[in-house]
Design a protein around this motif. Sequence first.
Motif, PDB file in Angstrom:
ATOM      1  N   PRO A 165       0.795  -1.227   0.000  1.00 10.85           N
ATOM      2  CA  PRO A 165       0.000   0.000   0.000  1.00 10.85           C
ATOM      3  C   PRO A 165       0.830   1.281   0.000  1.00 10.85           C
ATOM      4  O   PRO A 165       0.266   2.372  -0.034  1.00 10.85           O
ATOM      5  CB  PRO A 165      -0.809  -0.121   1.292  1.00 10.85           C
ATOM      6  N   VAL A 166       2.134   1.152   0.034  1.00 11.68           N
ATOM      7  CA  VAL A 166       3.007   2.328   0.058  1.00 11.68           C
ATOM      8  C   VAL A 166       3.679   2.508  -1.301  1.00 11.68           C
ATOM      9  O   VAL A 166       4.253   1.559  -1.853  1.00 11.68           O
ATOM     10  CB  VAL A 166       4.078   2.206   1.161  1.00 11.68           C
ATOM     11  N   GLY A 167       3.575   3.728  -1.838  1.00 11.23           N
ATOM     12  CA  GLY A 167       4.210   3.999  -3.132  1.00 11.23           C
ATOM     13  C   GLY A 167       3.648   5.271  -3.737  1.00 11.23           C
ATOM     14  O   GLY A 167       3.086   6.120  -3.047  1.00 11.23           O
ATOM     15  N   HIS A 168       3.772   5.379  -5.042  1.00 12.80           N
ATOM     16  CA  HIS A 168       3.253   6.542  -5.764  1.00 12.80           C
ATOM     17  C   HIS A 168       1.848   6.256  -6.278  1.00 12.80           C
ATOM     18  O   HIS A 168       1.482   5.103  -6.534  1.00 12.80           O
ATOM     19  CB  HIS A 168       4.171   6.895  -6.940  1.00 12.80           C
ATOM     20  N   ILE A 169       1.065   7.330  -6.447  1.00 13.43           N
ATOM     21  CA  ILE A 169      -0.295   7.217  -6.964  1.00 13.43           C
ATOM     22  C   ILE A 169      -0.321   7.761  -8.392  1.00 13.43           C
ATOM     23  O   ILE A 169       0.159   8.871  -8.650  1.00 13.43           O
ATOM     24  CB  ILE A 169      -1.290   7.993  -6.080  1.00 13.43           C
TER      25      ILE A 169
ATOM     26  N   HIS B 110       1.044   6.374   1.814  1.00  9.12           N
ATOM     27  CA  HIS B 110       0.283   5.166   2.141  1.00  9.12           C
ATOM     28  C   HIS B 110      -1.105   5.316   1.527  1.00  9.12           C
ATOM     29  O   HIS B 110      -1.855   6.235   1.874  1.00  9.12           O
ATOM     30  CB  HIS B 110       0.188   4.991   3.653  1.00  9.12           C
ATOM     31  N   TRP B 111      -1.459   4.436   0.626  1.00 10.83           N
ATOM     32  CA  TRP B 111      -2.716   4.526  -0.111  1.00 10.83           C
ATOM     33  C   TRP B 111      -3.929   4.597   0.823  1.00 10.83           C
ATOM     34  O   TRP B 111      -4.798   5.452   0.663  1.00 10.83           O
ATOM     35  CB  TRP B 111      -2.848   3.334  -1.055  1.00 10.83           C
ATOM     36  N   ASP B 112      -3.993   3.699   1.797  1.00 10.70           N
ATOM     37  CA  ASP B 112      -5.170   3.654   2.664  1.00 10.70           C
ATOM     38  C   ASP B 112      -5.335   4.950   3.454  1.00 10.70           C
ATOM     39  O   ASP B 112      -6.458   5.428   3.651  1.00 10.70           O
ATOM     40  CB  ASP B 112      -5.081   2.458   3.612  1.00 10.70           C
ATOM     41  N   CYS B 113      -4.208   5.515   3.892  1.00 10.56           N
ATOM     42  CA  CYS B 113      -4.281   6.775   4.633  1.00 10.56           C
ATOM     43  C   CYS B 113      -4.747   7.905   3.720  1.00 10.56           C
ATOM     44  O   CYS B 113      -5.582   8.738   4.123  1.00 10.56           O
ATOM     45  CB  CYS B 113      -2.912   7.107   5.239  1.00 10.56           C
TER      46      CYS B 113
ATOM     47  N   THR C  18       3.882   1.709  -8.021  1.00  7.30           N
ATOM     48  CA  THR C  18       2.545   2.295  -7.948  1.00  7.30           C
ATOM     49  C   THR C  18       1.720   1.576  -6.884  1.00  7.30           C
ATOM     50  O   THR C  18       1.573   0.354  -6.923  1.00  7.30           O
ATOM     51  CB  THR C  18       1.826   2.196  -9.301  1.00  7.30           C
ATOM     52  N   CYS C  19       1.179   2.345  -5.931  1.00  7.51           N
ATOM     53  CA  CYS C  19       0.365   1.739  -4.870  1.00  7.51           C
ATOM     54  C   CYS C  19      -1.123   1.913  -5.107  1.00  7.51           C
ATOM     55  O   CYS C  19      -1.943   1.280  -4.433  1.00  7.51           O
ATOM     56  CB  CYS C  19       0.743   2.323  -3.514  1.00  7.51           C
TER      57      CYS C  19
END
Length: 342
Positions: free
Chosen positions: A226-230, A320-323, A248-249
């Motif tokens: 879940p950690v990365g670039h969007i 963090h995507w979820d955050c 890419t997350c």
Amino acid sequence: MPDGCTIIAHGPEVFDTGEIVTVSEALLPKEVIVAGVMARTAAEESGFPCRFNARPPSLVVRHLPPGADAWLLNRGKTPASGEEFGRIVASRSDRPLCHIECSSRTVYGWNGADPCRTREAARRLGFEAVFMTADRRAGHGNTREIRGCRPGEPVFTNGIVIGHATADTAVLAPENGGILAVSGIILKDHGIEKLLRKGPVDLSRAWCKSGPVRSQAAHVAERRSPVGHIAVIDHAACDIYAQVNPGTCGVISIGDDTTAVCGHICAHLGIPVFGVTDGDADTVVDHSCCEGSVIVEVTEGRDDEKGLEIAGTIPPAPCHWDCWVSSTLRSRPDIRIVRDAR
């Protein structure tokens, strides 16, 4: 003999049906090149060894080495649409072309393709050999025909749904920098607006099709980190593979149909999507998505503007995507969740 040819496989159907295996075992190609975004997804899911090329099939043919033996493999929605697709590719190619059309069990020899090789391929496959000439552009004068439509289904131009078919042939024409429906189609104003956003469209060279982009459901992969670039995909799902990478997350997809296609492809890649929609979706593909995905609908305005506003909040550094998703949902009173896969 067709052994050692280069097959350009178009569309997901030849992989979803397993016809790519049958044809390869019969013709023993030197290489298989996949042309098309959804074809790439189907090819990756199938595990069949091939090389991917983002260009349209006619440009793939043009960029083959001199003397390369090009074979187009396709399964059209109908035999008529399959033949028309081969005609368009052959008319834009710079060499003779053999076209294996699975929908009609035909091997077409276009524009002087070697008759012995064409007939031998047809014999091995149990297909019929047919020889034809494609000596015209895709359009007739100032119009463009999209054949093999089924009334009610979406019609695409350059990857964007621009309307719905009302007959088996949709006819378009340019008009004052825009597009006119001549017959067989009801245009969708928002779709035309999105299409023309990047400038005028040459209908004679545009990529046009009708119907769903894939009939088979996506294979949903295990979610990646879940950690990365969007990444951001704005009404252009055909750009998805150019925009995502191992870091890419998640993906922000703007537009109803774009979200459906991105969700389908990203499900296969293990990437969640944050889809920004406004409720004007067409049935272009099943609505698969990866764990961690959220689809929202704007409650005021259009997905175009709201999606870009949301995309503007993406941090430049890995996050963090979820955050990020939770924070976005809390801070946007102008959207509502319509699907939550968290």
